[in-house]
Scaffold this motif. Sequence first.
Motif, PDB file in Angstrom:
ATOM      1  N   CYS A 189       0.827  -1.206   0.000  1.00  0.00           N
ATOM      2  CA  CYS A 189       0.000   0.000   0.000  1.00  0.00           C
ATOM      3  C   CYS A 189       0.864   1.259   0.000  1.00  0.00           C
ATOM      4  N   THR A 191       2.196   4.933   0.967  1.00  0.00           N
ATOM      5  CA  THR A 191       2.396   5.485   2.311  1.00  0.00           C
ATOM      6  C   THR A 191       1.135   6.124   2.875  1.00  0.00           C
ATOM      7  N   ALA A 194      -0.955   3.166   4.122  1.00  0.00           N
ATOM      8  CA  ALA A 194      -0.309   2.032   4.787  1.00  0.00           C
ATOM      9  C   ALA A 194      -0.813   1.782   6.198  1.00  0.00           C
ATOM     10  N   SER A 195      -1.162   2.841   6.926  1.00  0.00           N
ATOM     11  CA  SER A 195      -1.582   2.664   8.318  1.00  0.00           C
ATOM     12  C   SER A 195      -3.058   2.355   8.478  1.00  0.00           C
ATOM     13  N   THR A 196      -3.846   2.546   7.428  1.00  0.00           N
ATOM     14  CA  THR A 196      -5.295   2.345   7.534  1.00  0.00           C
ATOM     15  C   THR A 196      -5.803   1.142   6.738  1.00  0.00           C
ATOM     16  N   ILE A 198      -5.324  -2.131   6.362  1.00  0.00           N
ATOM     17  CA  ILE A 198      -4.710  -3.299   6.990  1.00  0.00           C
ATOM     18  C   ILE A 198      -5.790  -4.329   7.289  1.00  0.00           C
ATOM     19  N   GLY A 201      -8.953  -4.001   9.710  1.00  0.00           N
ATOM     20  CA  GLY A 201      -9.459  -2.637   9.789  1.00  0.00           C
ATOM     21  C   GLY A 201     -10.937  -2.605   9.438  1.00  0.00           C
TER      22      GLY A 201
END
Length: 278
Positions: A189, A191, A194-196, A198, A201
């Motif tokens: 994914c 940047t 990348a944190s969401t 996943i 989620g």
Amino acid sequence: TPVEQVIARLKANGLLLLPTITDDNPKFALANLLANPNTRTSIVQTIKNLVLKYNYDGIDLDFEKFYAKGETRANWVAMKPNWVSFIKELSTALHADGKLLSVTTPPDFDPATKRAGNWVYAWGEIGPLIDRLRIMAYDYSTTTAGPIGPLDWTEDAVKFAVTQMPASKVFVGIPGYGRDWITKVEGACPTAFASTIIVGGRASLAMRDAVNLASTYGGEAKYNTTFAENSYVYKKTYIDPANSAISCTATRSVWYPDERSYAARAALVGKYRDRKST
């Protein structure tokens, strides 16, 4: 607008005002407060003063962190009698002024069902003391994709509640939202995502968005008669705005109720409204 004007307008329109108090305390904070007779009485008086100040018709308690924020079921044994004592004291204080007491809790069940119920709320013991029990018949699936409030699970909670108190006191809270889960991610994914994006989620959806996503991304919604909810799977690709060569594709699973879901749950009222508590 001053709150007093809002309240006066609502009451002028014949609405019953039962504001909800929620708890958002650190681990064991509320449990320890209720375990102390002095602080318990102080909380009761604070709530009563609030109700009288604004001339509310009563109050609703939605103490969810009380049982969920780190407190294990082993702790419930000691917490339960303190909770009952608190409800008894608050009930007496409010009823003395003609005010109502409502309690909102997650579901509990007859032990025979083998379901993991929330028995710390002591439905049978608080039943004679309260005017309303509002069952949170939603958030069944919280860590993996699945139904929000399956019909059989909801019915088991209602079936048990009406054996613990008169059916007229039992209210069923049903989900007015959908859930969109990420069950698989392929590729790396960007940047920005990348944190969401996943696995595990999730996002909450308004009803129209749950329907629109299916038509936008090609999911085929199917109504599950056992759960009385809709579900579908779709895929969505996330592309790096600065480099289109970088992207990932998420497989997402959506669950949401519709008018059939609500009709099925509303039917529980007719089915259980005349049941007598035992």
